[in-house]
Design a protein around this motif. Structure first.
Motif, PDB file in Angstrom:
ATOM      1  N   THR A 110       0.817  -1.208   0.000  1.00  0.00           N
ATOM      2  CA  THR A 110       0.000   0.000   0.000  1.00  0.00           C
ATOM      3  C   THR A 110       0.855   1.264   0.000  1.00  0.00           C
ATOM      4  O   THR A 110       1.951   1.296   0.567  1.00  0.00           O
ATOM      5  CB  THR A 110      -0.950   0.049   1.211  1.00  0.00           C
ATOM      6  N   THR A 118       0.099   5.875  -0.476  1.00  0.00           N
ATOM      7  CA  THR A 118      -0.925   6.917  -0.450  1.00  0.00           C
ATOM      8  C   THR A 118      -0.815   7.691  -1.755  1.00  0.00           C
ATOM      9  O   THR A 118       0.288   8.000  -2.203  1.00  0.00           O
ATOM     10  CB  THR A 118      -0.710   7.864   0.740  1.00  0.00           C
ATOM     11  N   GLN A 148      -5.542   5.952   0.271  1.00  0.00           N
ATOM     12  CA  GLN A 148      -4.707   4.761   0.197  1.00  0.00           C
ATOM     13  C   GLN A 148      -4.903   4.048  -1.134  1.00  0.00           C
ATOM     14  O   GLN A 148      -5.988   4.094  -1.731  1.00  0.00           O
ATOM     15  CB  GLN A 148      -5.022   3.812   1.349  1.00  0.00           C
ATOM     16  N   GLY A 164       4.580   7.374   0.675  1.00  0.00           N
ATOM     17  CA  GLY A 164       4.549   6.165   1.494  1.00  0.00           C
ATOM     18  C   GLY A 164       5.819   5.967   2.282  1.00  0.00           C
ATOM     19  O   GLY A 164       6.644   6.887   2.426  1.00  0.00           O
TER      20      GLY A 164
END
Length: 290
Positions: free
Chosen positions: A112, A114, A132, A195
């Motif tokens: 993940t 952002t 996200q 991130g």
């Protein structure tokens, strides 16, 4: 969105490997060891006749770069350099491009980040919120599935610029990559991705390959540039011969050369072509030089 999930195999291939830097010092007598190369989303395993070595991907500091300590290494045209800080390992797989892509898949798939998309669209700044996103590497580049439902494709051939900086994201300072690319309609887009610093290091390295493809450092003839500028100005490929006063066969040869240089893409077998991101950059520079 989390990075859950267990360990799974990403690649299993034959290759050669070597140590280029040991305990912070370059190794002068680098030699290759043939063997099996196994890669999972958590570790790299190198298995040769002298044993097996396991490298957790969490220890990886960086990828890429040449370490041609001697002719034995320099003769190998392609290998992946695994920078572990005080040690650098070289791995030359049987299929370099596929293995290199697999390494990025192991590091990035289903992780993940952002994202702010689009941060800029057609030159206009958008008041887009950070959200996200889960990323995935494919043969064309990087995809990001945003939590809000949007799907962003970073096609390496459509990336025209990349800037890395520190920005405040949701009240916290984070490394941010600002990616300039185009959407399916050819609109200029800028997407921002943020991130974890280690993760962003590999996101940037993978996307840099797209920026390198868009480099304008291509050996073009004056005829090539004339055709590119005509296309950039909106002239139809079928009208190029009369527009430039060139022989049809000469224009066809030029199209073929530009396709080989990956500056234009063949749209139809009738030799209709369209500028891609790299071609637009080159044509724009050529126009400015007039």
């Amino acid at each position: 969105m989390s990075d859950g999930g267990g360990e799974y195999k990403v690649a299993d291939t034959q290759g050669r490997f070597a140590v280029a830097v040991r305990e912070g010092r370059k190794v002068s007598d680098v030699s290759w060891t043939p063997g099996r190369v196994l890669l999972s989303n958590r570790r790299l395993i190198l298995a040769g006749n002298d044993g097996k070595r396991t490298i957790p991907l969490s220890e990886l500091r960086g990828l890429g770069g040449r370490h041609d300590a001697n002719q034995s290494v320099a003769r190998v045209s392609n290998y992946v350099s695994f920078d572990l800080g005080d040690q650098v390992l070289l791995v030359a797989a049987s299929d370099h491009e596929e293995f290199e892509r697999d390494v990025y898949r192991a590091l990035l798939d289903q992780r993940t980040v952002t994202a702010k998309h689009p941060a800029i669209e057609g030159g206009v700044v958008r008041e887009t919120e950070w959200e996200q996103a889960r990323v995935k590497v494919d043969e064309n580049g990087l995809n990001a599935a945003l939590e809000g439902g949007a799907f962003v494709e970073f096609d390496l051939d459509d990336i025209s610029g990349l800037d890395a900086a520190k920005r405040t994201v949701n009240g916290e300072k984070k490394p941010v990559i600002e990616v300039s690319h185009t959407d399916d309609e050819g609109t200029s887009i800028e997407t921002h991705v943020a991130g974890d610093p280690n993760r962003m290091r590999f996101v940037e390295a993978w996307l840099r390959k797209g920026e390198e493809r868009s480099s304008t450092n291509v050996d073009l003839s004056s005829r090539d540039r004339e055709v590119l500028m005509a296309l950039y100005s909106g002239v139809s490929p079928f009208e190029i011969p009369s527009f430039l006063g060139m022989d049809v066969d000469a224009v066809e040869e030029t199209f073929e050369r530009l396709v080989e240089l990956e500056v234009v893409e063949e749209v139809r077998v009738r030799r209709e072509v369209a500028l891609n991101s790299r071609g637009r950059n080159i044509a724009s520079e050529a126009m400015n030089e007039q």
